[in-house]
Design an enzyme around this catalytic site. Structure first.
Site, PDB file in Angstrom:
ATOM      1  N   ASP B 109       0.860  -1.178   0.000  1.00  0.00           N
ATOM      2  CA  ASP B 109       0.000   0.000   0.000  1.00  0.00           C
ATOM      3  C   ASP B 109       0.899   1.232   0.000  1.00  0.00           C
ATOM      4  OD1 ASP B 109      -1.992   1.821   0.424  1.00  0.00           O
ATOM      5  OD2 ASP B 109      -2.423   1.208   2.483  1.00  0.00           O
ATOM      6  N   SER B 483      32.273   7.028 -58.856  1.00  0.00           N
ATOM      7  CA  SER B 483      33.728   7.102 -58.718  1.00  0.00           C
ATOM      8  C   SER B 483      34.380   5.767 -59.040  1.00  0.00           C
ATOM      9  CB  SER B 483      34.105   7.549 -57.310  1.00  0.00           C
ATOM     10  OG  SER B 483      33.540   6.656 -56.361  1.00  0.00           O
ATOM     11  N   SER B 486      31.744   0.466 -57.043  1.00  0.00           N
ATOM     12  CA  SER B 486      31.095  -0.818 -57.302  1.00  0.00           C
ATOM     13  C   SER B 486      31.938  -1.679 -58.235  1.00  0.00           C
ATOM     14  CB  SER B 486      29.704  -0.606 -57.900  1.00  0.00           C
ATOM     15  OG  SER B 486      28.904   0.101 -56.974  1.00  0.00           O
ATOM     16  N   SER B 553      28.605   7.022 -48.777  1.00  0.00           N
ATOM     17  CA  SER B 553      28.869   7.400 -47.367  1.00  0.00           C
ATOM     18  C   SER B 553      29.617   8.726 -47.262  1.00  0.00           C
ATOM     19  CB  SER B 553      29.609   6.279 -46.627  1.00  0.00           C
ATOM     20  OG  SER B 553      30.667   5.735 -47.371  1.00  0.00           O
TER      21      SER B 553
END
Lengths: 301, 646
Positions: B109, B483, B486, B553
């Site tokens: 309580d 650039s 990949s 990024s």
């Protein structure tokens, strides 16, 4: 499999956890043993917590010299059986040394005096944690007390600055000279204690069961006739079948008329009772509305 | 309705309503404002379930008469301390006990005022259900919200809202419905489990134990029935086996000289004799030889049992260790993010040193940071807060002086909770709940960490790599669009695979087709794109692959974070700057992006209208030349680092 514990076993698990926690974190614990049913349960719980090892603490009895002889016999028998160390702190001794002054008159009691003896013994043995059998259901002041209840250097309890106690994480840090009272039975009710005693088959002092003895009536309670109590005018001894719901001094513990001679019969009677154990059988709690709170503040059990 | 609050035969005429000894326990935390009638409600539950003894009732009747009350004030049954009786308030946590034939109840309580939030947290910390009272005339008030928030914070899964004093609003269904709806608006922002509303009058007993005739529109059960039937068994964590060792039982007598029992309370999970276990932090493995319970030897142990485990091997175990299963372990942590309720008058501040107790272990902590303070009423997070005052709740970052074995509080109350203790006064000054664990250098970034606990793998990295004959790492190619990242990445992937290495290319554009498909090109989304890609790369590397990331990024900070992520985990990270001049990239423009950006059809194009921050200290810079040459240089770097064999 439901993986659910019965309430008695949940209470037991909680109490065992408390005892182990205190044993592990305090240097010099002690178990306060009165010979009553609650301390009998404490001893059983200590066995559950530490067997097959020894108890990592002694038992201590504060002996007022006004005990029921049946309780002292029981105490010694129990200590013999469990093979643990018992320390007896004597109120008689405190009186002899002038630490306390004996009350006089027909209502004289050593109940108040034992607080001094207890605190002296705690200081002498440098105990830093004392297990007691108090329960929160006993009394309204106890309802707010912690499982680990802090005592200052004078052994006093301050109900307003109690440490919060969330989860089961007990704060065991104290300074030298301070101590804690530990109440593993905090969440037990009187009936839980009796049902546990019955389930576990724990032996109790014989005065918990109906027996015939010489009594007299005072303030609506039946007191045992003993060398420690002076009768007042109009108080006539008579023989009755009584049993006790609590174990205190013969001077302040009243019995109830009962024919319950076995554990089962006692449990049935307790289950049906309409009065609390302290209200029914303890003169010391009837003194005032805040009697227990006042005594606890100065260091009572 | 099947009601059974009368004591069963044998329980006695109106005495203790005895729960059968096999009955389970329900722990209830109550909270309510001073005038909500909480103490009266508890008094009512005690009285109507026949828990009030004659002497207690007499006592309360006398006190009520002395104070001149015109009625028996049931609140006097529960307000235990002198100050409370004098001031007519409840200032501490009080525990009450009652039982019905179905269940045994422990009521914590607690007072309702904000001043007593710490008591509320304490009361709720062990509760199965929170009982919140509110005054029908006042509706949902600040304190209602505080109680609901604390319940959610502390992880109480069931909430019961008693709308009290409904007699004073003519038993109005409309008032009740409005309160339900108001509360719902607030509660939507909280992580609450089941919420139940009950219209009651504590003073008159309506819908407390017996169904009320005054609320024909309410078809739910009365309060006591609801509490008796609430299903809470499944709230416990029976999955993650955790056994914090409390005490070592080591008998000295000859009869038991070989006995070693590791005693403690099962925090979570189910332990069985024969189970393979690991002792942490040492990591030693063994089996459970036997479990000694309070009633003798056990086949299995589950929470909250207090038992002693015997282990098959002679391993070194002491207090503070955790025994768990090898494939499911707590996290080792020294940096902890936690919600705390501050309980001291001296505020919590960064730099402060405190004692911390977690399971059976003490350590010291330094408060590194106060992340935010929660405004309990609005749930607003004040990130400007630099301290927590008494009764404040907020999130902090703590650094411990020794290792802790922890779990997220929401998954595991026992393994996720702690207390803080003042070094000078020894007072308990905070209750804490672990919400995230940060390892190593990443502590600074904790705000970004997910709120889940790391689940350790059963296989350590060296073992995995050895078995696979692999060695993981991440090669991060950054540079302007077009650039040549990949192209180089693909050639590197082929070269590595042909050498027998595990390699996989994570191409920025390709990931945006799936994992990152929901992200745009805002600075925020770009950051998130990189964060996700870095996380995936880290997983590949950890699994033993060479992850080749080809991603523009553009921002230095994002790349730094990717590098830190790997460093924290002890993984190699090779940052390669593909430094092709912008004019050359624009000239190539295989996807036509530069042209579209120049025409204004595309905004946020790196190099055109969004900056590219070149790396200051890349591991390699590729400035022009054939892709083959770039691949050769990267391979050289990987060989130098011992990632691939020469």
């Amino acid at each position: 499999m439901s993986y659910e514990l019965s309430h008695l076993r949940a209470l037991e698990a909680e109490a065992v956890h408390v005892m182990r926690e205190v044993a592990a974190e305090f240097e010099r614990p002690v178990l306060l043993f009165s010979g009553g049913k609650d301390s009998a349960v404490l001893v059983r719980l200590a066995e559950k917590a530490f067997r097959p090892g020894r108890f990592p603490f002694p038992l201590m009895h504060v002996d007022t010299g006004h005990n029921f002889p049946e309780v002292i016999e029981y105490r010694d028998r129990l200590v013999e059986r469990i093979g643990e160390r018992l320390i007896v702190a004597s109120v008689e001794e405190s009186i002899r040394q002038g630490r306390v002054v004996e009350e006089t008159g027909p209502r004289a009691s050593r109940n108040r005096l034992q607080t001094v003896t207890l605190l002296d013994a705690i200081a002498e043995h440098r105990f830093d944690a004392a297990f007691g059998g108090a329960r929160r259901d006993e009394e309204r002041a106890r309802a707010k007390e912690r499982v680990l209840s802090f005592r200052n250097e004078a052994g006093q309890w301050d109900p307003k600055s109690q440490r919060p106690e969330p989860w089961a994480l007990y704060n065991t840090r104290i300074r030298r000279g301070e101590h804690v009272r530990v109440f593993p039975l905090s969440n037990w009710t009187e009936l839980d204690v009796w049902q546990y005693i019955a389930e576990e088959g724990i032996e109790l002092p014989s005065i918990y069961f109906a027996h015939r003895r010489q009594v007299f009536r005072r303030d609506g309670m039946l007191y045992a006739v003993s060398p420690f109590v002076e009768l007042m005018d109009g108080e006539e001894p008579f023989e009755a079948s009584v049993r006790y719901r609590t174990v205190g001094d013969m001077t302040c513990t009243g019995g109830v008329e009962s024919k319950a001679a076995t554990l089962e019969e006692v449990v049935a009677e307790i289950a049906a009772t309409r009065v609390t154990e302290r209200g029914e059988t303890r003169a010391d709690d009837r003194v005032s509305e805040a009697a227990m709170e006042d005594r606890k503040r100065v260091g009572y059990f | 309705m099947d009601r059974s609050v009368e004591p069963e035969p044998g329980a006695g005429p109106g005495g203790h309503a005895t729960a059968p000894t096999r009955a389970s326990t329900l722990r209830i935390a109550t909270a309510g404002s001073v005038d909500d009638g909480k103490s009266t409600l508890i008094g009512r539950l005690l009285l109507d379930s026949k828990q009030v003894f004659a002497d207690q009732l007499r006592h309360v009747e006398e006190a009520s008469r002395r104070r001149g009350d015109g009625y028996v004030d049931l609140a006097l049954l529960t307000d235990g301390l002198r100050a409370e009786r004098e001031q007519g308030i409840t200032i501490d946590v009080a525990y009450r006990y009652f039982a019905t034939p179905r269940r045994r109840f422990i009521v914590a309580d607690t007072p309702g005022h904000a001043r007593y939030t710490r008591n509320m947290v304490t009361g709720a910390s062990t509760a199965d259900v929170s009982l919140i009272l509110l005054d029908a005339r006042k509706g949902v008030v600040e304190q209602t919200k505080r109680h609901a928030f604390v319940s959610a914070l502390v992880g109480v899964r069931h909430l019961v809202i008693c709308v009290n004093k409904l007699d004073l609003v003519d038993w109005s269904e409309r008032v009740f419905d409005e309160i339900v709806s108001d509360f719902g608006d607030f509660a939507a922002k909280l992580e609450l489990g089941e919420v139940t509303f009950i219209p009651i009058s504590a003073l008159h007993g309506d819908n407390v134990v017996e169904r009320s005739g005054n609320t024909p529109w309410y078809d739910g059960p009365p309060l006591l029935y609801h509490l008796e039937h609430l299903h809470v068994a499944s709230d416990r964590n029976l999955v993650d086996c955790r056994f914090p060792v409390q005490w070592v039982i080591r008998p000295l007598d000859d009869e038991h000289s070989g006995y070693r029992g590791y005693a403690g309370q099962v925090a979570s999970g189910v332990f069985r004799a024969g189970d393979e276990v690991v002792v942490l932090p040492s990591g030693e493995r063994t089996r459970i030889a036997g479990i000694d319970g309070p009633e003798g030897e056990l086949e299995e142990a589950f929470p909250p049992m207090s038992v002693a485990l015997r282990l098959a091997d002679d391993v070194d175990v002491s207090r503070g260790d955790v025994i768990c299963r090898p494939d499911n372990r707590p996290t080792r942590a020294r940096d902890i993010e936690a919600m705390v309720c501050w309980m001291s008058e001296r505020p919590l501040r960064p730099g402060q040193r405190l004692h911390l107790k977690h399971t059976t272990r003490w350590t010291q902590v330094t408060v590194e940071d106060v992340r935010y303070r929660v405004d309990v009423e609005t749930l607003h997070r004040d990130r400007g807060a630099d301290r927590l005052e008494l009764n404040d709740i907020g999130r902090v970052h703590l650094r411990t002086s020794s290792l802790l074995l922890v779990d997220d509080y929401r998954r595991n109350r026992q393994m996720g909770s702690f207390i803080l203790v003042d070094e000078a006064t020894n007072d308990t000054v905070a209750a804490g709940m672990i919400s995230a664990i940060v390892t190593g250098d990443g502590a600074r970034e904790a705000g970004r960490s997910p709120n889940v606990v790391w689940q350790p793998s059963a296989i350590e990295r060296p073992e995995r790599w050895r078995a696979l004959g692999a060695c993981g790492a991440t090669v991060w190619l950054t540079g302007l669009p077009a650039s040549g990242k990949s192209t180089i990445g693909a050639a590197l992937e082929r070269a590595l695979v042909e050498r027998g290495a595990h390699a996989y290319m994570l191409d920025g554009d390709n990931l945006r087709h799936g994992l990152n498909g929901n992200l745009g090109f805002s600075a925020e989304d770009r950051s998130e794109n990189i964060r996700r890609t870095a996380e995936v790369a880290r997983l590949f590397a950890d699994a033993g692959s060479i992850a080749i990331v080809t991603l523009v990024s553009p921002y230095r900070s994002d790349r730094e974070r990717a590098r830190e992520l790997h460093a924290r985990d002890g993984l190699e990270f090779v940052e390669v700057h593909v430094d092709t001049p912008l004019e050359e990239c624009e000239r190539r423009d295989p996807k036509g992006l530069y042209a579209r950006a120049r025409r204004g059809e595309l905004t946020g194009m790196t190099g055109v209208d969004d900056p590219y921050e070149p790396p200051e200290q890349p591991d390699l810079t590729i400035a022009g030349g054939e892709p083959g040459e770039a691949v050769a240089r990267i391979l050289e770097e990987l060989e130098r680092r011992g990632i691939v064999a020469p």
